[in-house]
Motif scaffolding. Structure first.
Motif, PDB file in Angstrom:
ATOM      1  N   SER A  60      34.767  48.056  44.425  1.00 58.25           N
ATOM      2  CA  SER A  60      34.266  47.997  45.796  1.00 58.25           C
ATOM      3  C   SER A  60      34.452  49.349  46.482  1.00 58.25           C
ATOM      4  CB  SER A  60      34.948  46.887  46.589  1.00 58.25           C
ATOM      5  OG  SER A  60      36.309  46.820  46.301  1.00 58.25           O
ATOM      6  N   ASP A 100      24.194  36.889  47.406  1.00 54.34           N
ATOM      7  CA  ASP A 100      24.478  35.586  47.989  1.00 54.34           C
ATOM      8  C   ASP A 100      23.197  34.797  48.189  1.00 54.34           C
ATOM      9  OD1 ASP A 100      25.322  33.430  49.329  1.00 54.34           O
ATOM     10  OD2 ASP A 100      26.118  34.479  51.066  1.00 54.34           O
ATOM     11  N   SER A 183      27.135  37.369  40.533  1.00 51.37           N
ATOM     12  CA  SER A 183      28.578  37.363  40.798  1.00 51.37           C
ATOM     13  C   SER A 183      29.052  36.110  41.512  1.00 51.37           C
ATOM     14  CB  SER A 183      28.959  38.580  41.631  1.00 51.37           C
ATOM     15  OG  SER A 183      28.543  39.745  40.977  1.00 51.37           O
TER      16      SER A 183
ATOM     17  N   GLN B  97      43.378  32.695  47.273  1.00 47.82           N
ATOM     18  CA  GLN B  97      42.415  33.710  46.875  1.00 47.82           C
ATOM     19  C   GLN B  97      42.355  34.864  47.865  1.00 47.82           C
ATOM     20  OE1 GLN B  97      38.528  32.226  45.962  1.00 47.82           O
ATOM     21  NE2 GLN B  97      37.575  34.220  46.081  1.00 47.82           N
ATOM     22  N   ASP B  98      42.259  34.513  49.151  1.00 53.92           N
ATOM     23  CA  ASP B  98      41.998  35.549  50.138  1.00 53.92           C
ATOM     24  C   ASP B  98      43.206  35.749  51.029  1.00 53.92           C
ATOM     25  OD1 ASP B  98      41.105  37.264  51.981  1.00 53.92           O
ATOM     26  OD2 ASP B  98      39.433  36.060  52.690  1.00 53.92           O
ATOM     27  N   GLY B 157      43.120  45.285  50.081  1.00 58.68           N
ATOM     28  CA  GLY B 157      43.116  43.926  49.528  1.00 58.68           C
ATOM     29  C   GLY B 157      44.225  43.704  48.513  1.00 58.68           C
ATOM     30  N   GLN B 161      47.470  41.144  48.879  1.00 60.12           N
ATOM     31  CA  GLN B 161      47.798  40.105  47.910  1.00 60.12           C
ATOM     32  C   GLN B 161      49.243  40.281  47.426  1.00 60.12           C
ATOM     33  OE1 GLN B 161      47.284  37.099  47.380  1.00 60.12           O
ATOM     34  NE2 GLN B 161      45.229  37.134  46.517  1.00 60.12           N
ATOM     35  N   GLU B 180      43.211  31.075  42.389  1.00 62.53           N
ATOM     36  CA  GLU B 180      42.254  32.193  42.273  1.00 62.53           C
ATOM     37  C   GLU B 180      42.771  33.461  42.952  1.00 62.53           C
ATOM     38  OE1 GLU B 180      38.953  31.991  41.013  1.00 62.53           O
ATOM     39  OE2 GLU B 180      38.462  29.863  41.028  1.00 62.53           O
ATOM     40  N   THR B 183      40.569  36.715  42.221  1.00 58.41           N
ATOM     41  CA  THR B 183      39.109  36.643  42.203  1.00 58.41           C
ATOM     42  C   THR B 183      38.465  37.639  43.159  1.00 58.41           C
ATOM     43  OG1 THR B 183      39.321  34.329  41.647  1.00 58.41           O
ATOM     44  CG2 THR B 183      37.185  35.029  42.416  1.00 58.41           C
ATOM     45  N   ALA B 184      39.111  37.882  44.304  1.00 57.55           N
ATOM     46  CA  ALA B 184      38.503  38.766  45.301  1.00 57.55           C
ATOM     47  C   ALA B 184      38.850  40.230  45.052  1.00 57.55           C
ATOM     48  CB  ALA B 184      38.957  38.349  46.700  1.00 57.55           C
ATOM     49  N   ASP B 186      39.330  43.962  42.870  1.00 52.44           N
ATOM     50  CA  ASP B 186      38.656  44.805  41.891  1.00 52.44           C
ATOM     51  C   ASP B 186      39.392  44.785  40.551  1.00 52.44           C
ATOM     52  OD1 ASP B 186      36.410  45.957  43.183  1.00 52.44           O
ATOM     53  OD2 ASP B 186      37.816  46.951  44.519  1.00 52.44           O
ATOM     54  N   GLN B 190      43.114  43.930  40.005  1.00 53.46           N
ATOM     55  CA  GLN B 190      43.400  42.651  39.362  1.00 53.46           C
ATOM     56  C   GLN B 190      44.418  42.842  38.246  1.00 53.46           C
ATOM     57  OE1 GLN B 190      40.550  39.381  38.209  1.00 53.46           O
ATOM     58  NE2 GLN B 190      40.557  40.488  36.296  1.00 53.46           N
TER      59      GLN B 190
END
Lengths: 323, 325
Positions: A60, A100, A183, B97-98, B157, B161, B180, B183-184, B186, B190
């Motif tokens: 990203s 999306d 994705s 996840q987020d 991010g 986490q 998860e 999942t969000a 890179d 990750q």
């Protein structure tokens, strides 16, 4: 090799501005903070040949989506050019598939309007035949044509993505720009859509610019790969060279970092650090703060994309030591 | 040895206008100390709901309608809410996840860590600070003193986490449910988070349930795997056995859907159709309409039966080793 269908030269995009003369004046006097300008994409060049899939991969903030939007004509580049040497004969030669499928389809339009409007406006079909035309497009993309009067909300994510693909194909493009097109989908649906893309390429001779952060998908679908980091291309070349013997340490880190089914109870030894902010990229090579190979020259001099002799280019001072 | 967590015949249902929808059914599984269980499924399979059901975080119209959630052998479903609150965060922790959604955007990191610490322990100001610093340090956050003062939006991010993981591990829980969590993120980030979770759980003997749609991530992390489909576990067992020789046609299909590195181009073997809606489940095996091996014997819901050593499968026509679906 035949002529490219698309040539991109020195493409760049800056976001943010210097401000008006008051702001510039205040900055000169040291009364305002420096303008925050983000160079999202800088100096990217490539050719796209008919029928090939060029995969663009990166994390990203690397500028891959900005690149895709410029190529598709949705965003004006601030430098460089996108040229189509043979642009005659097609109404809309380039179409984009978005990530999306929920927000890229107008929720208040029926599927037949979503797919049929553009070809009707561009006279690709007559008003009397538009229904059959839409049915053919839906059928080709694996949606039951009897659903033509439904609204997008009546479809699952995978089905919606098929509607998005049918909409793009309806204007007979020669290039599809897919920005993270699979994705958001579940694994089993992802495979269906990837297969659909490959079938359409064989049937219609489509050319793809396939943007994804998922290296597994990129490796599977691409003929050539462009790896981006902080707005620049760091490596580009044929898919087997890139994945079998990456020349850039970032490409290697990406490939090594990907979880794989055959790597059980793996010991991950990830590269350190975060992706730097594109507002304030490191000097020299943008990857040097995270790079295991970094030396003095990497901190000072930005490496240019060099030919590695096997159809591949890499932007690394130490690329030779990698292969 | 009693497992840290054991689910017995768990059923979670939602009262909907169109009738009762059973989102989880006949769910039985267990995790031991130091074990990592991968819970895999596609969206709507009930994998996240399993995590919420364990923590008793299902809100109306949903509720757990049947079964037991045994923590160290004790069923926690009948516990009063006040007792349950003492377990959450202390014995059972969750990572989502987020992290932007789980961290409070208007509180400094230090405040959020302090609140969690003081919820279960009596500590002095300096002790809180020392624990907070140690927690951030442990998850590999550089310059922890500075990070304590920042707000979540000032972190990347991956860093967010890490903070969420640090908070989850503050009370050294016996069980961590990770839903998860990468999942969000890179790819390179990750990898960092996976390495971190792996190290912390192995070192401390924490039992971990790793919920993910990504088979490859689970392959690299888990000891055991449970595959869910339409609210039920369809296959469960040691990771190597299941990934090398899946017995359920759905597991086989999932594995085949993932592109194999080194095999470029060509068609992926896809599973036709999609998962049925829970409101509209077929009678019998929920996978039968998509399954190439389905026969009239599939008209009844198959039981989760032992299959070989230490494995279970819910299929009347399980695949032999190496057989294609």
């Amino acid at each position: 090799m035949s002529d490219p269908v698309l040539s991109v030269r020195g493409l760049g995009r800056r976001f943010g501005s210097e401000g008006d003369f008051v702001a510039r004046g205040l900055r000169k006097l040291g009364l305002a903070p420096p303008a925050s300008v983000v160079q999202a994409v800088e100096d990217v060049s490539f050719d796209l040949y008919p029928g090939e899939v060029l995969g663009v991969v990166g994390e990203s903030g690397c500028g891959k989506s900005t690149l895709g939007r410029m190529v598709a004509g949705l965003l004006e580049p601030t430098s460089g050019t996108v040229t189509r040497p043979d642009a005659e004969g097609r109404a809309l030669p380039m179409q984009m598939i978005f990530q999306d499928p929920f927000s890229s389809l107008n929720p208040r339009k029926r599927v037949k309007a979503l797919i049929g409007e553009a070809p009707r406006v561009h006279r690709l079909t007559s008003p009397s035949e538009v229904e059959a035309y839409v049915a053919d497009m839906m059928d080709r993309c694996g949606i039951d044509p009897s659903y033509a009067t439904r609204f997008p909300h009546a479809f699952s994510g995978g089905q919606r993505q098929r509607v998005g693909i049918a909409r793009a194909l309806a204007v007979k493009p020669e290039i599809l720009v897919c920005d993270e097109a699979v994705s958001a989908l579940d694994v089993s649906i992802q495979a269906q859509i990837v297969n659909l893309f490959m079938d359409l390429r064989d049937e219609l001779g489509l050319t793809y610019l396939f943007i994804s952060h998922d290296l597994g998908i990129i490796e599977h679908i691409s003929d050539r790969v462009l790896v981006m980091y902080l707005g620049r291309a760091v490596e580009t070349g044929p898919v087997d060279r890139i994945f079998d013997a990456p020349a850039h340490p970032y490409t290697r880190a990406l490939i090594d970092g990907v979880p794989r089914l055959d790597r059980r109870r793996a010991i991950y030894s990830p590269i350190k650090g975060d992706i730097p902010s594109p507002v304030d990229p490191p000097p020299g090579c943008a990857f040097h703060p995270r790079c295991p190979l970094a030396t003095e020259i990497c901190r000072v001099e930005r490496p240019v994309l060099r030919d590695m002799g096997d159809g591949r280019q890499a932007a690394c001072h130490h690329a030779e030591s990698q292969i | 040895m009693t497992p840290v967590l054991e689910l017995r015949d768990l059923q979670t249902s939602f009262e909907m206008p169109e009738g009762t929808v059973h989102a989880l059914r006949e769910l039985s599984l267990s995790v031991s100390r130091g074990e990592i269980l991968g819970l895999v499924g596609e969206s709507g399979s009930g994998k996240s709901l399993t995590g919420f059901s364990i923590n008793r975080l299902i809100s109306p119209p949903g509720r757990v309608t049947k079964g037991e959630v045994r923590l160290h052998g004790r069923d926690i479903l009948p516990l009063p809410d006040s007792e349950m609150r003492k377990l959450r965060g202390r014995k059972i922790a969750m990572i989502f996840q987020d992290p932007m959604m789980t961290l409070n955007p208007v509180l400094r990191i230090e405040t959020q860590i302090r609140d969690v610490l003081l919820a279960h322990e009596k500590l002095s100001k300096s002790e809180v600070r020392a624990r907070a610093l140690a927690a951030l340090d442990e998850v590999g956050i550089p310059a922890p003193e500075e990070r304590l003062r920042v707000y979540p939006h000032q972190l990347s991010g991956g860093m967010r986490q890490r903070v969420a993981i640090a908070i989850a591990l503050l009370h050294k829980p016996d069980l961590v449910i990770a839903d998860e969590p990468t999942t969000a993120l890179d790819v390179t980030i990750q990898g960092q988070i996976l390495a971190l979770v792996q190290r912390l759980c192995r070192d401390r003997g924490t039992a971990l349930i790793w919920i993910s749609h990504d088979l490859a991530v689970v392959a690299g992390l888990a000891d055991r795997i449970a595959v869910m489909y339409a609210g039920r576990i369809v296959e469960e067992g040691p990771i190597d056995d299941i990934l090398d020789a899946p017995a359920h046609p759905y597991t086989r299909g999932l594995i085949d859907s993932v592109p194999v590195p080194g095999q470029r181009g060509g068609r992926l073997r896809q599973i036709p159709g999609r998962m049925p809606a829970l409101t509209d489940l077929p009678t019998g095996c929920a996978f039968a309409p998509r399954c190439a091996r389905a026969t009239e014997n599939c008209a009844e819901v198959p039981q989760l039966m032992p299959f070989g050593e230490d494995r279970k499968v819910r299929c009347v026509h399980p695949l032999a080793a190496g057989e294609a679906a």
